[in-house]
Motif scaffolding. Structure first.
Motif, PDB file in Angstrom:
ATOM      1  N   THR A   4       7.773 -81.356 -19.639  1.00 23.84           N
ATOM      2  CA  THR A   4       6.616 -80.756 -20.316  1.00 23.84           C
ATOM      3  C   THR A   4       6.166 -79.549 -20.621  1.00 23.84           C
ATOM      4  O   THR A   4       5.971 -79.171 -21.464  1.00 23.84           O
ATOM      5  CB  THR A   4       5.286 -81.065 -19.592  1.00 23.84           C
ATOM      6  N   SER A  30      12.165 -85.635 -17.865  1.00 22.62           N
ATOM      7  CA  SER A  30      12.927 -85.335 -16.351  1.00 22.62           C
ATOM      8  C   SER A  30      13.055 -86.974 -16.026  1.00 22.62           C
ATOM      9  O   SER A  30      14.266 -87.343 -15.100  1.00 22.62           O
ATOM     10  CB  SER A  30      12.021 -84.790 -15.471  1.00 22.62           C
ATOM     11  N   GLY A  85      11.276 -81.177 -16.105  1.00 20.08           N
ATOM     12  CA  GLY A  85       9.911 -82.045 -16.144  1.00 20.08           C
ATOM     13  C   GLY A  85       9.464 -82.351 -14.677  1.00 20.08           C
ATOM     14  O   GLY A  85      10.287 -82.148 -13.495  1.00 20.08           O
ATOM     15  N   THR A  86       8.386 -82.360 -14.305  1.00 21.64           N
ATOM     16  CA  THR A  86       7.583 -82.502 -13.198  1.00 21.64           C
ATOM     17  C   THR A  86       7.880 -84.040 -12.639  1.00 21.64           C
ATOM     18  O   THR A  86       7.739 -84.165 -11.123  1.00 21.64           O
ATOM     19  CB  THR A  86       6.285 -82.036 -13.169  1.00 21.64           C
ATOM     20  N   ASP A  87       8.157 -84.844 -13.360  1.00 21.57           N
ATOM     21  CA  ASP A  87       8.234 -86.415 -12.879  1.00 21.57           C
ATOM     22  C   ASP A  87       9.152 -86.444 -11.973  1.00 21.57           C
ATOM     23  O   ASP A  87       8.770 -87.334 -10.860  1.00 21.57           O
ATOM     24  CB  ASP A  87       8.414 -87.350 -13.925  1.00 21.57           C
TER      25      ASP A  87
HETATM   26  N1  ASP Z   1       5.258 -85.180 -17.308  1.00 23.44           N
HETATM   27  C1  ASP Z   1       6.499 -84.643 -17.060  1.00 23.44           C
HETATM   28  C2  ASP Z   1       6.550 -83.165 -16.855  1.00 23.44           C
HETATM   29  O1  ASP Z   1       5.835 -82.669 -16.374  1.00 23.44           O
HETATM   30  C3  ASP Z   1       7.529 -85.202 -17.957  1.00 23.44           C
HETATM   31  C4  ASP Z   1       8.657 -85.056 -17.253  1.00 23.44           C
HETATM   32  O2  ASP Z   1       8.886 -85.200 -16.125  1.00 23.44           O
HETATM   33  O3  ASP Z   1       9.701 -84.421 -18.205  1.00 23.44           O
HETATM   34  O4  ASP Z   1       7.416 -82.615 -17.307  1.00 23.44           O
END
Ligand code: ASP
Length: 326
Positions: A14, A58, A89-91
């Protein structure tokens, strides 16, 4: 003034996302160089070597890709970088953090960060998180602390951090222990000392497969019973409560555990598995007797990463001692 060198790799997520056209969903398009443009202050803190090894959501990062990023990060430190920052990405950040945690052998900090709001959103948190991550990375007090996640003004240790909210800015938590530090007026302030950790070498093998299945109420055993036949090299169960499964699952697990390692973690999101509390069929005591290992404080996803790495390094005999370290 002689500035330290800081290596930054952008992997997507993101933090690197914006829509291609107005009204479309966001996708990863912003390279590392462009990310830096949003944080001009960085140039006053360090000489930056920035790379964009790939821009991915991610969910689509792979172990092989992460190993290439790790080799790049190792080279950076060996060539004089004071620290390395990775944006992604945080996922899956809690999983990549665990992956690097076992493999990062330097005193130099490795800091992971990302964003919950895309670059085009009002109040985008990417630039602030990146600046905080770089400040933490460059701080002398971050040395010998291994891999950390810096996000939303907090520092979390890679071994415990979890994404525990899907969209909130405060998505990251460290259950039981809390963040290891915070950013206070632009400086990192640690609450806890560095943790001891057992390191692993780079895995020689990367083709192993470790399955992760969650116990659910009245679940069938159709997939579970096929795990060995499907060629999996290890199995992690996200069990009920303190590490429990149903009677049917306990019987299937007993057979599987004679062939491949089986780890039982808790699906609850916080707290450890038990060892010696419950004695019913499918309880932790029963599963241990049937040959499974309990994950302790490791969440199911981090337990899977550990098992994958230990198989890849041919160090499975150390699994119990890694789980004890949790
Ligand atoms: N929602 C995710 C993020 O925070 C998308 C990902 O993980 O790439 O980056």
């Amino acid at each position: 003034m002689d500035l330290p060198t800081l290596a930054i790799a952008a992997l997507g997520g993101t933090v690197s996302m914006q829509p291609r056209n107005f009204g479309e969903g966001v996708i990863p398009t912003i390279s590392g160089d462009t990310l830096l443009d949003a944080v001009p202050e960085l140039k006053t803190l360090a000489r930056i070597n920035v790379e964009t090894p790939g821009l991915h959501p991610s969910a689509s990062l792979s172990f092989d890709f992460l190993l290439r990023v790790l080799c790049w990060a190792n080279d950076q430190v060996e060539n004089g970088a004071t620290a390395v920052v990775i944006t992604q990405g945080t996922d899956t950040l809690e999983e990549t953090a665990a992956f690097f945690h076992h493999l990062w052998s330097h005193e130099a900090p490795l800091i992971l960060t990302g964003a919950m709001r895309s670059a085009n959103q009002a109040g985008a948190d990417g630039p602030a998180n990146l600046l905080d991550a770089c400040r933490v990375a460059l701080s002398q007090s971050s040395r010998c602390r291994g891999v950390q996640v810096v996000i939303n003004g907090q520092v979390h240790h890679a071994s415990v951090v979890r994404k525990s909210d899907s969209l909130a800015l405060h998505a990251f938590t460290s259950p039981m222990v809390g963040p290891t530090g915070i950013l206070l007026e632009g400086q990192v302030r640690y609450f806890h000392g560095p943790i001891k950790r057992q390191l692993l070498p780079l895995p020689q093998q990367t083709t192993q497969q470790v399955a992760l299945l969650e116990s659910t109420l009245s679940a069938d055993t159709l997939v579970l019973e096929k795990i060995v036949e499907l060629g999996y090299d290890g199995l992690v169960i996200a069990g009920f409560g303190a590490g429990h499964v149903s009677e049917h699952w306990a019987e299937a697990i007993a057979k599987i555990a004679t062939k491949i390692p089986v780890i039982i973690a808790t699906r609850t999101g916080s707290g450890p598995t038990a060892q010696a509390s419950y004695g019913f069929i499918g309880s932790e005591m029963d599963l241990i007797r049937r040959g499974a290992l309990m994950a302790g404080f490791l969440c199911p996803r981090k337990a899977r990463i550990l098992l994958w790495l230990l198989i890849g390094c041919q160090r499975l005999e150390e699994l119990q001692s890694f789980l004890d370290e949790g």
